[in-house]
Design a protein around this motif. Structure first.
Motif, PDB file in Angstrom:
ATOM      1  N   UNK A 196       0.830  -1.206   0.000  1.00  0.00           N
ATOM      2  CA  UNK A 196       0.000   0.000   0.000  1.00  0.00           C
ATOM      3  C   UNK A 196       0.869   1.263   0.000  1.00  0.00           C
ATOM      4  N   UNK A 197       2.096   1.147  -0.534  1.00  0.00           N
ATOM      5  CA  UNK A 197       3.000   2.303  -0.573  1.00  0.00           C
ATOM      6  C   UNK A 197       2.369   3.458  -1.350  1.00  0.00           C
ATOM      7  N   UNK A 198       2.517   4.654  -0.816  1.00  0.00           N
ATOM      8  CA  UNK A 198       1.970   5.842  -1.479  1.00  0.00           C
ATOM      9  C   UNK A 198       2.977   6.946  -1.466  1.00  0.00           C
ATOM     10  N   UNK A 199       2.723   7.955  -2.251  1.00  0.00           N
ATOM     11  CA  UNK A 199       3.606   9.111  -2.308  1.00  0.00           C
ATOM     12  C   UNK A 199       3.709   9.728  -0.912  1.00  0.00           C
ATOM     13  N   UNK A 200       4.935   9.998  -0.482  1.00  0.00           N
ATOM     14  CA  UNK A 200       5.142  10.670   0.804  1.00  0.00           C
ATOM     15  C   UNK A 200       5.228   9.701   1.976  1.00  0.00           C
ATOM     16  N   UNK A 201       4.943   8.428   1.755  1.00  0.00           N
ATOM     17  CA  UNK A 201       5.003   7.455   2.847  1.00  0.00           C
ATOM     18  C   UNK A 201       6.440   7.327   3.352  1.00  0.00           C
ATOM     19  N   UNK A 202       6.610   7.263   4.669  1.00  0.00           N
ATOM     20  CA  UNK A 202       7.955   7.129   5.220  1.00  0.00           C
ATOM     21  C   UNK A 202       8.133   5.748   5.839  1.00  0.00           C
ATOM     22  N   UNK A 203       9.196   5.108   5.438  1.00  0.00           N
ATOM     23  CA  UNK A 203       9.507   3.799   6.003  1.00  0.00           C
ATOM     24  C   UNK A 203      10.683   3.979   6.940  1.00  0.00           C
ATOM     25  N   UNK A 204      10.552   3.481   8.155  1.00  0.00           N
ATOM     26  CA  UNK A 204      11.634   3.628   9.133  1.00  0.00           C
ATOM     27  C   UNK A 204      12.453   2.346   9.211  1.00  0.00           C
ATOM     28  N   UNK A 205      13.730   2.448   8.870  1.00  0.00           N
ATOM     29  CA  UNK A 205      14.609   1.284   8.973  1.00  0.00           C
ATOM     30  C   UNK A 205      15.471   1.465  10.206  1.00  0.00           C
ATOM     31  N   UNK A 206      15.121   0.742  11.236  1.00  0.00           N
ATOM     32  CA  UNK A 206      15.788   0.937  12.524  1.00  0.00           C
ATOM     33  C   UNK A 206      17.277   0.579  12.459  1.00  0.00           C
ATOM     34  N   UNK A 207      18.077   1.466  13.051  1.00  0.00           N
ATOM     35  CA  UNK A 207      19.501   1.181  13.164  1.00  0.00           C
ATOM     36  C   UNK A 207      20.291   1.322  11.868  1.00  0.00           C
ATOM     37  N   UNK A 208      19.648   1.812  10.801  1.00  0.00           N
ATOM     38  CA  UNK A 208      20.356   1.943   9.518  1.00  0.00           C
ATOM     39  C   UNK A 208      20.825   3.377   9.279  1.00  0.00           C
ATOM     40  N   UNK A 209      20.654   4.234  10.289  1.00  0.00           N
ATOM     41  CA  UNK A 209      21.065   5.626  10.140  1.00  0.00           C
ATOM     42  C   UNK A 209      22.522   5.818  10.513  1.00  0.00           C
ATOM     43  N   UNK A 210      22.849   7.003  11.014  1.00  0.00           N
ATOM     44  CA  UNK A 210      24.230   7.303  11.366  1.00  0.00           C
ATOM     45  C   UNK A 210      24.638   6.509  12.602  1.00  0.00           C
ATOM     46  N   UNK A 211      25.896   6.053  12.627  1.00  0.00           N
ATOM     47  CA  UNK A 211      26.356   5.321  13.805  1.00  0.00           C
ATOM     48  C   UNK A 211      26.539   6.274  14.984  1.00  0.00           C
ATOM     49  N   UNK A 212      26.561   5.718  16.170  1.00  0.00           N
ATOM     50  CA  UNK A 212      26.789   6.514  17.366  1.00  0.00           C
ATOM     51  C   UNK A 212      28.206   6.252  17.847  1.00  0.00           C
TER      52      UNK A 212
END
Ligand SMILES: [Zn+2]
Length: 325
Positions: A196-212
């Protein structure tokens, strides 16, 4: 000597409402320019002071807790009210290590907690969470409708491979990352796109961002779906709209026409007396909703005559003209 107020925003050259990302970018740029290891021997000490100031400013402005305390106090702070700085936490030797210290102002605000942490990291007080990163995923309508696995490549910060994010090599700063502890890397990401993906939909991929760098949890990657314009369909929420050309006789008498849909061409009935601009609703041929059901496809009728007219057809048009008088 009275403790001097430090304008951390001015030191980093950012506005007061700068985003965490802007603050970080500015810090990285300045840290590279003023890195003591990159200066000629004579200017090392001076550059070190500047470097220390930049690090201190970043230490405060990149930490939500410290930043809000600092913002609360503001330039109107009263030096006389400040507790005496903790001298014992500071070093006097002029080697590179001293660039890691904090000013009296900093220590009077944050005490030794903000100073050298147990882990021995000079600028970061304990683990904290890595930043979230945003990325865009451009998709054709067909790809979005299909869902499933999608690949995208993003440029994302990663821990510096040379120093492992510690910012240091030996007794000096890590020259590979300019003491920032991070480098930019292209990363390939596979994400599962819901049907059901639509324009503007945000998917959150946990832990795939900047490292700490402090050993904390990595940030998240927020993938924003962007639907590319489609030559045949206009998208409105879960509904689609397309135009179909109808011949005058089908429009007048009713008939059947071929219509494009996401699942392939379908045939629909044109009711008798259809005029240009009429919207016909085809239930369940739109985009998927979260519950698995589907929106509708709207077909807008556009009347047109065939490109060529032979003698027989011309005669029939004549008869129509007669009949309509
Ligand atoms: Zn490094």
């Amino acid at each position: 000597m009275p403790i001097e107020f430090k304008d951390y925003y001015a030191i980093l050259g950012v506005k007061k409402d700068a985003s965490p990302d802007e603050i970080k970018k500015s810090y990285r740029r300045l840290a590279r320019v003023h890195h003591p290891d990159l200066q000629p021997e004579k200017q090392k000490a001076q550059a070190g002071e500047k470097f220390k100031e930049i690090n201190e400013a970043y230490e405060v402005l990149s930490d939500p807790g410290k930043k809000s305390k600092y913002d609360r106090i503001g330039p109107g702070w009263d030096a006389a009210q400040a507790p005496p700085p903790r001298r014992e936490a500071r070093q006097a030797s002029p080697d590179a290590e001293s660039f890691a210290g904090f000013s009296d102002f900093f220590e009077s605000l944050f005490g030794e907690r903000g100073s050298r942490s147990q882990s021995g990291r000079p600028f970061r007080a304990g683990p904290r969470q890595g930043q979230d990163i945003e990325a865009e995923l451009p998709l054709s309508l067909e790809d979005a409708f299909r869902g499933g696995e999608k690949k995208l490549t993003i440029e994302a910060p990663a821990l510096c491979p040379a120093c492992g994010g510690s910012s240091r090599q030996g007794r000096g700063f890590c020259p590979d990352c300019g003491g920032v502890g991070e480098v930019s890397q292209n990363r390939s990401i596979t994400t599962h796109l819901p049907a059901h993906a639509r324009d503007g939909m945000r998917l959150r991929l946990r832990g795939q961002g900047a490292p700490a760098p402090g050993g904390g949890r990595s940030g998240d990657l927020l993938v924003r779906v962007r639907l590319l314009p489609h030559p045949l369909f206009k998208v409105s929420g879960v509904d689609l709209e397309t135009t179909v050309t109808v011949a005058p006789w089908d429009a007048a008498l009713g008939g059947e026409v071929a219509v494009p849909s996401l699942g392939g061409t379908i045939r629909i009935k044109i009711p008798a007396g259809t005029r240009t601009g009429r919207r016909l609703r085809i239930a369940g041929k739109g985009l998927r909703k979260e519950d698995g059901s589907r929106g509708d496809l709207y077909v807008v009728a556009r009347l047109d005559i065939p490109e060529s007219t032979d003698g027989r057809m011309a005669k029939l048009y004549e008869q129509m003209r007669e009949a309509s008088r």
